[in-house]
Design a protein around this motif. Structure first.
Motif, short mmCIF file in Angstrom:
data_model
loop_
_atom_site.label_atom_id
_atom_site.label_comp_id
_atom_site.label_asym_id
_atom_site.label_seq_id
_atom_site.Cartn_x
_atom_site.Cartn_y
_atom_site.Cartn_z
N VAL A 185 -11.62 26.18 -36.22
CA VAL A 185 -12.21 25.63 -37.06
C VAL A 185 -11.87 24.61 -37.62
O VAL A 185 -11.71 23.74 -38.02
N ALA A 186 -10.35 24.57 -37.90
CA ALA A 186 -9.48 23.46 -38.69
C ALA A 186 -9.50 22.46 -37.92
O ALA A 186 -9.55 20.88 -38.33
N ALA A 187 -9.70 22.23 -36.65
CA ALA A 187 -9.13 21.36 -35.71
C ALA A 187 -10.74 20.93 -35.42
O ALA A 187 -10.91 20.00 -35.81
N VAL A 188 -12.03 21.41 -35.37
CA VAL A 188 -13.25 20.42 -35.08
C VAL A 188 -13.12 19.95 -37.06
O VAL A 188 -14.35 19.00 -36.82
N LEU A 189 -12.88 20.70 -38.25
CA LEU A 189 -12.99 19.92 -39.59
C LEU A 189 -11.95 18.66 -39.17
O LEU A 189 -12.63 17.54 -40.07
N SER A 190 -11.06 18.57 -38.74
CA SER A 190 -10.63 17.95 -38.44
C SER A 190 -11.32 16.67 -37.89
O SER A 190 -10.54 15.02 -37.88
N ALA A 191 -11.98 17.12 -36.71
CA ALA A 191 -12.50 16.18 -35.59
C ALA A 191 -13.73 14.92 -36.48
O ALA A 191 -14.01 14.67 -35.98
N TRP A 192 -14.34 16.23 -37.27
CA TRP A 192 -15.12 16.23 -37.71
C TRP A 192 -14.72 14.25 -38.94
O TRP A 192 -15.28 13.74 -39.53
N ALA A 193 -13.36 14.46 -39.67
CA ALA A 193 -12.92 14.46 -40.66
C ALA A 193 -12.77 12.35 -39.84
O ALA A 193 -12.99 11.85 -40.28
N ALA A 194 -12.45 12.28 -38.82
CA ALA A 194 -12.07 11.23 -37.87
C ALA A 194 -12.95 10.91 -37.33
O ALA A 194 -13.28 9.22 -37.86
N LEU A 195 -14.56 11.45 -37.60
CA LEU A 195 -16.22 10.71 -36.66
C LEU A 195 -16.16 9.92 -38.51
O LEU A 195 -17.17 8.75 -38.25
N LEU A 196 -16.10 10.40 -39.17
CA LEU A 196 -16.71 9.90 -40.43
C LEU A 196 -15.97 8.72 -40.70
O LEU A 196 -16.66 7.56 -40.91
N LEU A 197 -14.80 8.53 -40.98
CA LEU A 197 -13.89 7.47 -40.22
C LEU A 197 -14.07 6.56 -39.78
O LEU A 197 -14.09 4.79 -40.44
N THR A 198 -14.72 6.71 -38.91
CA THR A 198 -15.43 5.40 -38.30
C THR A 198 -16.33 4.81 -38.68
O THR A 198 -15.92 3.52 -37.98
N GLY A 199 -16.72 5.26 -39.16
CA GLY A 199 -18.44 4.56 -39.75
C GLY A 199 -17.81 3.68 -40.89
O GLY A 199 -18.95 3.35 -41.68
N ILE A 200 -16.78 3.12 -41.38
CA ILE A 200 -16.01 3.19 -42.57
C ILE A 200 -16.71 1.46 -42.77
O ILE A 200 -14.91 1.46 -41.71
N PRO A 201 -16.95 0.04 -42.90
CA PRO A 201 -16.46 -0.28 -42.91
C PRO A 201 -15.01 -1.23 -44.08
O PRO A 201 -15.28 -0.42 -44.99
N GLU A 202 -14.72 -2.16 -43.49
CA GLU A 202 -13.01 -2.64 -44.04
C GLU A 202 -13.03 -3.91 -44.62
O GLU A 202 -13.68 -3.74 -43.31
N PRO A 203 -12.58 -4.61 -45.40
CA PRO A 203 -12.86 -6.01 -45.20
C PRO A 203 -11.83 -6.38 -44.09
O PRO A 203 -10.94 -5.58 -44.03
N ALA A 204 -11.72 -7.43 -43.93
CA ALA A 204 -10.87 -8.31 -43.46
C ALA A 204 -9.32 -8.75 -44.44
O ALA A 204 -9.91 -9.15 -44.74
N ARG A 205 -8.61 -8.56 -43.68
CA ARG A 205 -7.81 -8.46 -44.63
C ARG A 205 -6.66 -9.74 -43.89
O ARG A 205 -6.62 -10.27 -42.40
N ALA A 206 -5.90 -10.59 -44.78
CA ALA A 206 -5.24 -11.65 -44.18
C ALA A 206 -4.24 -11.13 -42.83
O ALA A 206 -3.54 -10.14 -42.96
N ALA A 207 -3.71 -11.96 -41.76
CA ALA A 207 -2.85 -11.44 -40.52
C ALA A 207 -1.42 -11.25 -40.81
O ALA A 207 -1.10 -12.45 -41.79
N PRO A 208 -1.19 -9.88 -40.95
CA PRO A 208 0.41 -10.02 -41.56
C PRO A 208 1.54 -11.14 -40.87
O PRO A 208 1.56 -11.30 -40.06
#
Length: 427
Positions: A185-208
């Motif tokens: 069950v914990a593994a399924v919750l962790s996988a669900w967390a990862a899937l939710l993260l992939t749909g979050i847009p993040e603004p571009a940052r300056a190249a290091p």
């Protein structure tokens, strides 16, 4: 380093709606925190019930699960400042899901042992570390600055709910279907967390620029050390965690020998800690709307002094209600502290340093815990558990004085953005 000028036009706003991108992060955070608490509770249960371990075994497992926070926090912070943060968290969650799923698989084939459980638990903790370090660095890119306190409060509420419900759920799953099901069950919750993260847009940052890891880590440490707000915040966090783990090291013997509590009674007092966390997280938006940010930060350490006073009073009047009240306050106060100091830290730190500053805070906090536990253990052996209560109370007074005597309580509003060019994501 002088703090940036304060803007009276940037009050904390707990009521305005948060962006869909942040709400997705909040759901991911709830899944990730639930996976963490479920696994943390299932590991010692598995060690004792399935592998025949004892106190030494569970203590060693707990130590191994903290190693990533001490050894990998700074590298994780450096990565958070250089790579896509949502992908970093998602990758770490997939690693955690795989490690957690490997435990029931190993149990199925009869391969599970204490060393293997320790190794997989250590790997799984990397997911927790990634979220702890990276999420505070990502939040300012997803919400407007006046909404930082509300956003951090939402994340802390999820953590509080997971903390309060995770151990109980783990116990129920282990009793009903066995430890392998709890880890699945914990593994399924962790996988669900990862899937939710992939749909979050993040603004571009300056190249290091050129990669100089040691110099970049030193840059983050120097920023914290020179900053009149961040330095006392880190010092207070270290002091609080040392005092808390001094108390934790002796609480169970103290509750049994001096308060006369049974296992069920101890469980009830510890449950009050989780209830206090939830209460603090629920009340945080209202408090954030009524207190300046600096005073909100100071509330947590002061409430901890009141909690320590309740525990001290139980030395004179050994009543379980005093221990329960103490644990409730220990849960509620630090939640307000966490929301406030993370919000100020996010606003005061340049975006390019957010990951490293968050990592330094994480490493200092977790590094203080074994020190506090060692002090509590030695003091308990030498003078008894009551002495640990007194020693912990002195530590809580010191940590409160550290923040109250600093410039932090005088901060009324958040500082100006460190980089006005970085705009929050509206998607």
């Amino acid at each position: 380093m002088d703090p940036r000028p304060l803007s009276p036009a940037a009050p904390l706003s707990p009521a305005a709606p948060l962006s869909p991108a942040f709400r997705r992060l909040a759901r991911s955070n709830l899944a990730a925190q639930s996976a963490e608490q479920l696994a943390l509770a299932a590991v010692p249960l598995t060690a004792v019930l399935a592998l025949g371990g004892g106190t030494g075994t569970t203590g060693a497992l707990a130590f191994v699960q903290t190693l990533p926070f001490l050894l990998l926090a700074l590298p994780m912070g450096l990565l958070a400042d250089r790579v896509d943060r949502r992908r970093l968290m998602a990758s770490a969650e997939w690693v955690r899901a795989a490690a957690l799923l490997a435990i029931p698989v190993a149990a199925w084939f009869g391969w599970l042992s204490v060393p293997l459980l320790a190794l997989l638990g250590c790997i799984a903790a990397i997911g927790t570390l990634a979220f702890t370090v990276t999420a505070p660095a990502l939040v300012p890119a997803l919400v407007d600055r006046p909404l930082l306190a509300a956003a951090n409060g939402r994340l802390e509420l999820a953590r509080s709910l997971a903390y309060a419900g995770g151990p109980a759920l783990a116990g129920a799953l282990v009793a009903w279907a066995g430890a392998p099901v709890a880890f699945a069950v914990a593994a399924v919750l962790s996988a669900w967390a990862a899937l939710l993260l992939t749909g979050i847009p993040e603004p571009a940052r300056a190249a290091p620029g050129a990669r100089r890891p040691l110099a970049e880590i030193a840059e983050g440490a120097a920023f914290v050390w020179r900053h009149p707000w961040l330095r006392p915040i880190v010092a207070t966090a270290i002091g609080w965690n040392i005092a808390w783990f001094v108390l934790q090291a002796a609480y169970v013997p103290y509750a049994v020998d001096l308060l006369g509590l049974t296992a069920a009674g101890i469980g009830m007092t510890l449950a009050a800690y989780g209830i206090g966390m939830v209460a603090g997280a629920v009340l945080a938006p209202m408090i954030a709307g009524r207190l300046p940010i600096g005073r909100m930060i100071a509330v947590g350490p002061l409430v901890s002094v009141a909690a320590a006073a309740c525990m001290l009073a139980s030395l004179r009047w050994p009543q379980p209600v005093l221990a329960g009240a103490s644990m409730f306050l220990f849960g509620a106060g630090p939640i307000l502290w966490t929301i406030g100091q993370v919000t100020l830290r996010q606003a005061a730190t340049p975006p390019a340093l957010l990951g490293r500053v968050s990592a330094l805070m994480t490493m200092a906090t977790f590094g203080a815990r074994p020190l506090g536990a060692a002090i509590g253990g030695l003091a308990g052996v030498a003078w008894g558990p009551g002495a640990c209560v007194v020693l912990a109370a002195a530590g809580f007074v010191i940590q409160a004085a550290t923040i109250l005597l600093s410039a932090v309580p005088r901060v009324r509003t958040l500082p100006e953005p460190a980089d006005a060019a970085l705009q929050p994501v509206r998607a």
